[in-house]
Motif scaffolding. Structure first.
Motif, PDB file in Angstrom:
ATOM      1  N   ARG A 157      -9.068  10.076  10.465  1.00 23.98           N
ATOM      2  CA  ARG A 157      -9.338   8.734   9.790  1.00 23.98           C
ATOM      3  C   ARG A 157      -8.542   7.619  10.688  1.00 23.98           C
ATOM      4  NH1 ARG A 157      -4.998   5.180   7.846  1.00 23.98           N
ATOM      5  NH2 ARG A 157      -6.149   3.473   6.782  1.00 23.98           N
ATOM      6  N   THR A 197       6.024   7.232   6.421  1.00 23.00           N
ATOM      7  CA  THR A 197       4.760   6.948   5.678  1.00 23.00           C
ATOM      8  C   THR A 197       3.843   8.224   5.152  1.00 23.00           C
ATOM      9  OG1 THR A 197       4.447   4.808   6.443  1.00 23.00           O
ATOM     10  CG2 THR A 197       2.461   5.695   5.594  1.00 23.00           C
ATOM     11  N   GLU A 206      -3.184   9.461  11.167  1.00 21.87           N
ATOM     12  CA  GLU A 206      -2.094   9.014  11.795  1.00 21.87           C
ATOM     13  C   GLU A 206      -1.328   8.008  11.226  1.00 21.87           C
ATOM     14  OE1 GLU A 206      -3.780   5.759  12.529  1.00 21.87           O
ATOM     15  OE2 GLU A 206      -2.460   5.983  14.164  1.00 21.87           O
ATOM     16  N   ASN A 207       0.108   8.125  10.966  1.00 17.57           N
ATOM     17  CA  ASN A 207       0.921   7.325  10.356  1.00 17.57           C
ATOM     18  C   ASN A 207       2.221   7.494  10.645  1.00 17.57           C
ATOM     19  OD1 ASN A 207       0.423   4.947   8.405  1.00 17.57           O
ATOM     20  ND2 ASN A 207      -1.180   6.604   7.542  1.00 17.57           N
ATOM     21  N   GLY A 239       0.824  -1.399  -0.238  1.00 15.52           N
ATOM     22  CA  GLY A 239       0.133   0.038   0.103  1.00 15.52           C
ATOM     23  C   GLY A 239       0.622   1.387  -0.143  1.00 15.52           C
ATOM     24  N   ASP A 291      -4.760  -2.802   1.651  1.00 14.88           N
ATOM     25  CA  ASP A 291      -4.230  -4.037   2.289  1.00 14.88           C
ATOM     26  C   ASP A 291      -5.319  -5.094   2.274  1.00 14.88           C
ATOM     27  OD1 ASP A 291      -1.824  -2.529   3.018  1.00 14.88           O
ATOM     28  OD2 ASP A 291      -2.396  -2.176   5.112  1.00 14.88           O
ATOM     29  N   MET A 320      -7.193   3.447  10.621  1.00 22.30           N
ATOM     30  CA  MET A 320      -7.377   2.182   9.939  1.00 22.30           C
ATOM     31  C   MET A 320      -8.711   1.445  10.330  1.00 22.30           C
ATOM     32  SD  MET A 320      -3.281   0.895  10.175  1.00 22.30           S
ATOM     33  CE  MET A 320      -3.174   1.076  11.978  1.00 22.30           C
ATOM     34  N   ARG A 354       3.444   5.469  15.297  1.00 20.81           N
ATOM     35  CA  ARG A 354       2.400   6.244  14.509  1.00 20.81           C
ATOM     36  C   ARG A 354       2.536   7.792  15.031  1.00 20.81           C
ATOM     37  NH1 ARG A 354      -0.106   2.609  11.425  1.00 20.81           N
ATOM     38  NH2 ARG A 354      -1.831   4.124  10.718  1.00 20.81           N
ATOM     39  N   PHE A 374       4.471  -4.639   9.951  1.00 30.14           N
ATOM     40  CA  PHE A 374       4.040  -5.251   8.506  1.00 30.14           C
ATOM     41  C   PHE A 374       4.284  -6.480   8.520  1.00 30.14           C
ATOM     42  CE2 PHE A 374       5.285  -0.744   6.230  1.00 30.14           C
ATOM     43  CZ  PHE A 374       3.798  -0.403   6.025  1.00 30.14           C
ATOM     44  N   SER A 395      -0.262  -3.681   6.976  1.00 30.25           N
ATOM     45  CA  SER A 395      -0.059  -3.356   8.357  1.00 30.25           C
ATOM     46  C   SER A 395      -1.364  -4.423   8.956  1.00 30.25           C
ATOM     47  CB  SER A 395      -0.843  -2.143   8.794  1.00 30.25           C
ATOM     48  OG  SER A 395       0.002  -0.946   8.446  1.00 30.25           O
TER      49      SER A 395
HETATM   50  C1  TK8 Z   1      -0.102   0.919   3.777  1.00 28.34           C
HETATM   51  C2  TK8 Z   1      -1.073   0.745   4.965  1.00 28.34           C
HETATM   52  C3  TK8 Z   1      -0.533   1.947   5.737  1.00 28.34           C
HETATM   53  C4  TK8 Z   1      -1.432   1.818   7.396  1.00 28.34           C
HETATM   54  C5  TK8 Z   1      -2.879   2.859   7.300  1.00 28.34           C
HETATM   55  O1  TK8 Z   1      -0.819  -0.213   2.871  1.00 28.34           O
HETATM   56  O2  TK8 Z   1      -3.658   2.307   6.671  1.00 28.34           O
HETATM   57  O3  TK8 Z   1      -2.651   3.570   7.692  1.00 28.34           O
HETATM   58  O4  TK8 Z   1      -0.548   2.542   8.130  1.00 28.34           O
HETATM   59  O5  TK8 Z   1       0.774   2.299   5.998  1.00 28.34           O
HETATM   60  O6  TK8 Z   1      -0.638  -0.384   5.884  1.00 28.34           O
END
Ligand code: TK8
Length: 350
Positions: free
Chosen positions: A191, A235, A230-231, A55, A94, A193, A170, A258, A112
């Motif tokens: 936002r 990323t 948040e990341n 991703g 993902d 995940m 993150r 990952f 992730s």
């Molecule tokens: C990338 C994701 C991404 C993850 C998210 O495919 O969705 O925020 O942190 O880095 O896995």
């Protein structure tokens, strides 16, 4: 007149392109070099092709790890296994990539862990706030008994799990204002995940969280559908979120791994020696990728600041306020995840 304008436009574009190339090159060139491939050529029957989808984009640490994986596998199979890399969710986000593995239309992906908790509830360990104090603790968990057992447990439902790399710690970003306390989050649309603990974390902190796939995120931020996300720094930079987010807070609230996955249908076609080769390559990729990610983390935070992002670093007291405020998340999830597992991770940190 016309010529002059043309020349100016051309040189402007040229300048912009040059600037861009220099910028991209600077991040990539600072990355620890891809190691040489060690180990003998593995002889086995058949020719195979692996499409490997992720991703994150081509400028991130994850892709760099994949380039090493490709190099190892192609060299040690003497070209009998060809690896083709698909970054930036071009073959799906993902969850879509994982389901493509299950149906056998894609060979490998490395999502992730968080979007997979509905399939593998124990992965929720990696969603608990502030559980992994240092990358070394994360390594002990991933490479030790807990992580190795998780790989076994996740090798079901059409998937074979063969290794760990990292997305990392993150950090929060948003388009509205600096955030240094939970009060500053009041009403902010964040936002998350697709993961229930992440929703719980941001609700508990007073924000207004919405789950969404990573592939839709840039547009959602750009159009103001959500105010923040948040990341990890790497990323954030490789996805250019800083172009649509002026503020960031170094929260380090969750550590995200990952997980390297192979389609079971594909796996079963591979001779055992090639299966072993993929396992070794996944391990080497994971070690190298974590090294790249950690080496780049602070540098990229600095580059984001230089690019104009206003980054808030929390004082120990401010950090404690965040930690105390999210503590109730543990009450809700402790039993569901398994208190023993959480205690084991805490024991590693002592
Ligand atoms: C990338 C994701 C991404 C993850 C998210 O495919 O969705 O925020 O942190 O880095 O896995």
């Amino acid at each position: 007149m016309k010529t002059t304008t043309m020349t100016r436009v051309t040189s402007l574009i040229g300048g912009a392109l040059l600037g861009l190339t220099t910028l991209q090159a600077s991040a990539a060139s600072e990355m620890p070099p891809i190691p040489d491939v060690k180990g003998d050529v593995v002889k086995a029957d058949g020719d195979f092709k692996i499409k490997f989808s992720i991703g994150t984009t081509q400028s991130g640490a994850q892709y760099r790890g994949l380039e090493y994986f490709e190099k190892i596998v192609e060299k040690r199979s003497d070209g009998h296994i060809q690896v083709e890399l698909f970054p930036g969710a071009q073959l799906g986000d993902d969850l879509q990539a994982v389901s493509a593995l299950q149906s056998g239309t894609l060979e490998m992906t490395a999502p992730s862990t968080s979007p997979l908790v509905s399939m593998f509830p124990k992965f929720a360990l990696f969603d608990l706030p502030f559980l992994f104090p240092t990358p070394e603790v994360a390594d002990e968990v991933l490479d030790g008994e807990i992580g190795q057992q998780m790989l076994k447990d996740a090798s079901t439902n059409g998937l074979v799990a063969i290794g760990w790399a990292e997305n990392g710690y993150r950090q929060l970003t948003n388009s509205q204002h600096p955030v240094s306390s939970p009060e500053d989050l009041d009403g902010l649309k964040i936002r998350t995940m697709q993961n229930p603990i992440h929703l719980d974390i941001w609700r508990t902190l007073g924000a207004n969280p919405t789950p969404m796939s990573f592939a839709e995120l840039f547009t959602a931020l750009e159009q103001g559908v959500v105010d923040g996300q948040e990341n990890p720094w790497i990323t954030i930079q490789s996805s250019k979120f800083n172009e649509v987010q002026d503020y960031a807070t170094e929260t380090n609230h969750v550590y995200t791994p990952f997980i390297t996955l192979v389609s079971e249908r594909f796996w079963n076609k591979l001779p055992a020696d090639y299966q072993q080769l993929l396992r070794e390559a996944a391990k080497q990729m994971g070690d190298y990728e974590r090294h790249v990610s950690r080496t780049m983390n602070d540098q990229i935070k600095q580059e984001l600041a230089d690019s104009g992002m206003q980054i808030t670093e929390l004082t120990p007291e401010q950090m404690k306020t965040f930690q105390d405020t999210v503590a109730p998340v543990y009450d809700d999830w402790r039993d569901k995840i398994g208190g023993e597992l959480i205690d084991k991770v805490r024991a590693v940190s002592q």
